[in-house]
Scaffold this active site. Sequence first.
Site, PDB file in Angstrom:
ATOM      1  N   GLU A 119       0.834  -1.197   0.000  1.00  0.00           N
ATOM      2  CA  GLU A 119       0.000   0.000   0.000  1.00  0.00           C
ATOM      3  C   GLU A 119       0.870   1.249   0.000  1.00  0.00           C
ATOM      4  O   GLU A 119       2.049   1.186   0.374  1.00  0.00           O
ATOM      5  CB  GLU A 119      -0.936  -0.008   1.213  1.00  0.00           C
ATOM      6  CG  GLU A 119      -0.231  -0.205   2.542  1.00  0.00           C
ATOM      7  CD  GLU A 119      -1.184  -0.629   3.651  1.00  0.00           C
ATOM      8  OE1 GLU A 119      -2.021  -1.524   3.412  1.00  0.00           O
ATOM      9  OE2 GLU A 119      -1.079  -0.069   4.762  1.00  0.00           O
ATOM     10  N   LYS A 121       2.644   4.622   1.158  1.00  0.00           N
ATOM     11  CA  LYS A 121       3.021   5.223   2.437  1.00  0.00           C
ATOM     12  C   LYS A 121       2.701   6.717   2.355  1.00  0.00           C
ATOM     13  O   LYS A 121       3.484   7.505   1.815  1.00  0.00           O
ATOM     14  CB  LYS A 121       4.499   4.996   2.732  1.00  0.00           C
ATOM     15  CG  LYS A 121       4.915   5.440   4.131  1.00  0.00           C
ATOM     16  CD  LYS A 121       6.370   5.089   4.409  1.00  0.00           C
ATOM     17  CE  LYS A 121       6.753   5.484   5.835  1.00  0.00           C
ATOM     18  NZ  LYS A 121       6.637   6.927   6.077  1.00  0.00           N
ATOM     19  N   ASP A 123       2.354  10.490   3.077  1.00  0.00           N
ATOM     20  CA  ASP A 123       3.180  11.451   3.811  1.00  0.00           C
ATOM     21  C   ASP A 123       2.252  12.456   4.490  1.00  0.00           C
ATOM     22  O   ASP A 123       2.032  13.567   4.008  1.00  0.00           O
ATOM     23  CB  ASP A 123       4.146  12.158   2.865  1.00  0.00           C
ATOM     24  CG  ASP A 123       5.237  12.903   3.615  1.00  0.00           C
ATOM     25  OD1 ASP A 123       5.380  12.666   4.831  1.00  0.00           O
ATOM     26  OD2 ASP A 123       5.930  13.727   2.991  1.00  0.00           O
ATOM     27  N   TYR A 231      -5.935   2.634   6.926  1.00  0.00           N
ATOM     28  CA  TYR A 231      -5.162   1.508   6.401  1.00  0.00           C
ATOM     29  C   TYR A 231      -5.026   0.321   7.351  1.00  0.00           C
ATOM     30  O   TYR A 231      -4.399  -0.678   6.987  1.00  0.00           O
ATOM     31  CB  TYR A 231      -3.756   1.972   6.010  1.00  0.00           C
ATOM     32  CG  TYR A 231      -2.999   2.693   7.103  1.00  0.00           C
ATOM     33  CD1 TYR A 231      -2.408   2.003   8.147  1.00  0.00           C
ATOM     34  CD2 TYR A 231      -2.878   4.078   7.087  1.00  0.00           C
ATOM     35  CE1 TYR A 231      -1.719   2.647   9.150  1.00  0.00           C
ATOM     36  CE2 TYR A 231      -2.192   4.750   8.085  1.00  0.00           C
ATOM     37  CZ  TYR A 231      -1.623   4.025   9.112  1.00  0.00           C
ATOM     38  OH  TYR A 231      -0.940   4.677  10.116  1.00  0.00           O
ATOM     39  N   LYS A 319      11.210   2.703   0.998  1.00  0.00           N
ATOM     40  CA  LYS A 319      11.310   4.154   0.836  1.00  0.00           C
ATOM     41  C   LYS A 319      11.704   4.530  -0.593  1.00  0.00           C
ATOM     42  O   LYS A 319      12.565   3.898  -1.206  1.00  0.00           O
ATOM     43  CB  LYS A 319      12.344   4.713   1.808  1.00  0.00           C
ATOM     44  CG  LYS A 319      11.995   4.481   3.274  1.00  0.00           C
ATOM     45  CD  LYS A 319      10.852   5.367   3.728  1.00  0.00           C
ATOM     46  CE  LYS A 319      11.317   6.798   3.942  1.00  0.00           C
ATOM     47  NZ  LYS A 319      10.243   7.637   4.520  1.00  0.00           N
ATOM     48  N   CYS A 427      15.985  44.872 -18.572  1.00  0.00           N
ATOM     49  CA  CYS A 427      15.767  43.547 -19.142  1.00  0.00           C
ATOM     50  C   CYS A 427      17.104  42.882 -19.442  1.00  0.00           C
ATOM     51  O   CYS A 427      17.952  43.476 -20.128  1.00  0.00           O
ATOM     52  CB  CYS A 427      14.934  43.668 -20.418  1.00  0.00           C
ATOM     53  SG  CYS A 427      14.771  42.110 -21.325  1.00  0.00           S
ATOM     54  N   CYS A 430      17.495  42.634 -23.480  1.00  0.00           N
ATOM     55  CA  CYS A 430      17.622  43.782 -24.397  1.00  0.00           C
ATOM     56  C   CYS A 430      18.047  45.065 -23.707  1.00  0.00           C
ATOM     57  O   CYS A 430      18.351  46.060 -24.381  1.00  0.00           O
ATOM     58  CB  CYS A 430      16.306  44.016 -25.133  1.00  0.00           C
ATOM     59  SG  CYS A 430      14.974  44.629 -24.068  1.00  0.00           S
ATOM     60  N   CYS A 445       9.277  43.407 -19.345  1.00  0.00           N
ATOM     61  CA  CYS A 445      10.062  44.189 -20.292  1.00  0.00           C
ATOM     62  C   CYS A 445       9.082  44.760 -21.313  1.00  0.00           C
ATOM     63  O   CYS A 445       8.385  44.003 -21.994  1.00  0.00           O
ATOM     64  CB  CYS A 445      11.101  43.311 -20.989  1.00  0.00           C
ATOM     65  SG  CYS A 445      11.868  44.107 -22.424  1.00  0.00           S
ATOM     66  N   CYS A 450      12.156  42.971 -28.041  1.00  0.00           N
ATOM     67  CA  CYS A 450      13.120  42.271 -27.198  1.00  0.00           C
ATOM     68  C   CYS A 450      13.371  40.880 -27.783  1.00  0.00           C
ATOM     69  O   CYS A 450      12.426  40.123 -28.025  1.00  0.00           O
ATOM     70  CB  CYS A 450      12.564  42.157 -25.782  1.00  0.00           C
ATOM     71  SG  CYS A 450      13.527  41.092 -24.688  1.00  0.00           S
TER      72      CYS A 450
END
Length: 722
Positions: A119, A121, A123, A231, A319, A427, A430, A445, A450
Amino acid sequence: MNEAEAASRAAELRETINRHAHLYYVLDAPEIDDAAYDALYRELQTLEEQYPHLRTPDSPTHRVGGAPLEGFTQVRHLEPMLSLANARNEEELLAWDQRNRRLLEARGLGDERLRYVVEPKIDGLAISLTYRDGVFAVGATRGNGEVGEDVTANLRTVGSIPLRLLTGDAPPVVEVRGEVYLPLAAFRRLNEQRIAAGLPAFVNPRNSAAGSIRQLDPRLAAARPLDVWCYAVGYSEGLDLRDHTSALEWLRAAGFKVNPGIVTVNGIEDVAAAARSWEERRAELDYDIDGAVVKVDAFALQRALGSVAHDPRWAIAFKFAPSTMTTRLHSIEVNVGRTGVLTPFAVLEPVFVGGVTVERATLHNEDDIRRKDIRPGDDVIVQRAGDVIPQVVGPVTTGEAEDGEGRRESREARHAALPEWSMPRSCPACGSETVRETGEVAVRCPNRSCPAQLIESIKHFVSKGAMDIEGIGDETVALLHEQGLIENVADLYGLERDHFVRLEAGRVVALPGFGGKTRRGDGGELELAEAKRADKVLAAIEQSKQRPFARVLFALGIRHVGGVTAQALVERYPSMDALLEAGAEDLAEVPGIGPVVAEAVTQFLGDEHNRETVEKLRAAGVRLVEESPARAEGPLTGSTFVLTGRLPNLTRSQAQELIEAAGGKVSSSVSRATDYVVAGEDPGSKLDKASSLGVAVIDEVELLELTGGEGEAQQDGQLSLP
């Protein structure tokens, strides 16, 4: 209604509402809409206000959260909540299995067939739920495994936790184990809301879930979109279960939310394959997992194997590669997008996160960097968001780390000494002075010439969702611009074979990645016989001239104009000339457009440079007029749909084509004229608006049922619907 009738009606309402809550939160199969559910809830609430003694522990009205608590009391678990040993690779998993087999053989059980349950795990935050005579009595955190905190009031607010067991023969006492978590889509929305309110964002879903459950004010927990996966069955009286698989079946029948992906397998090789399958699906899930839990299925064998210290021998956590790691932030650089937005990104010391090496990560915008107080030179936490897009969560300012010369230094002191980062005032592509409009987060910009913007705009123009010019990817666009062959999107239609490959002084001269073969002509002269890639690209460019006008409009890259918005504009203004003549007020009246989009369109088309581009496209033969075919008639004729979120199998265009082929219409915004909202993963604010307006919300399966269509999974990834 007298008191006896009120008591009878209240009991009926509790049973009905709890059943519908189970259908909605656990099975994801509601039978009534929100309005009908709210009406039942308000009726029960009114009865309990009139007759307070009718309120029972399993009443759904407890879910809203009661008065703030002064503090959490301690709860001793009826059965210890043990931790799990870890296996970080398949060799360690195999070694665990072999140790168990040797131990069982020593105890005369070597011939017993081993089955395993695998199943995810989760978190999140481990919890214990105790039910007495079928009613939820105590909810607690894991704590140290022996004693946890009483968080019953907060857990009552989680809709997927049943307040009364659905089974008819509830045991006198049963303790259920689970994990409270925050769905990833809900986590993102929660952080957006917190940032908008000037509050710090949560670092990750696990911390926010744990923090929510440990709020002293249950109303705050109720405001968080928490969920739970259950679970295991811990301590119980009156339950006769032979194995873990039976326990999971009992949990489902009793009304608990059990992960549908849990599998039972034979043999450790199948265990490893099942665990790897979870790891492969990790990025597709709407919840964080950091591994797979493997359990010996039979309870008799679990008892024979027993525990060592605080770990059961019969279970282990396989893991996965971590999805968060700490590394050094070397610098913050900036990209310039096609609309001129400057987007910062992190340049990192390479670090292995979630199975890949990460050297670049998202930083979103200047305000986000300031809010997190991220500075070049910091040690930072890097996370693969959804295990796909790396992002910097925040700086690490505790403990010590090595400096560049191997000396130990305080992270806090180093952080304080580092200069704060700010967005460049010019920028980087440019040199134009950048601007930030009032009320906007983005820094832009303003120079439409550009080079960075031009390259990004061409990349968008040739992309699959726009003009779909096969053979011209990001690298080819950059190459053609670098060679001076294209300055804007219209220049694509002036490309010739000689621009890619040609003969000079008897030899082939070609752009990198292009080439050709030569041959001798009838007169003995050398000529270019073949240039396959160049010819394919030129053919794709020619073919793109026939794309529908709505695709052309989307490909131009006008701010706020996506595919659906472009279609809406074209339906009202079926030619570029008509669109050029329309004013902002006219455009704002188009369904789904509004003043912001209308202003963006008029600004774009009013720009002289953009007008020149449009006329070049017209001269090249690109389709700027949409013939208006009669709308298809079908089961959805007269119905308006809005698409939001990421659908499991259908792309945006596929979903829209299905709807339109069935006679329906697709709009870009939700209004009272909307009949259906098709919601996928991470739906955003459109789903909230649909709920507030009472618009029907359906998923992909229901859409296919309405249209009679059969969706096809996109082969190269899913598209996110904004």
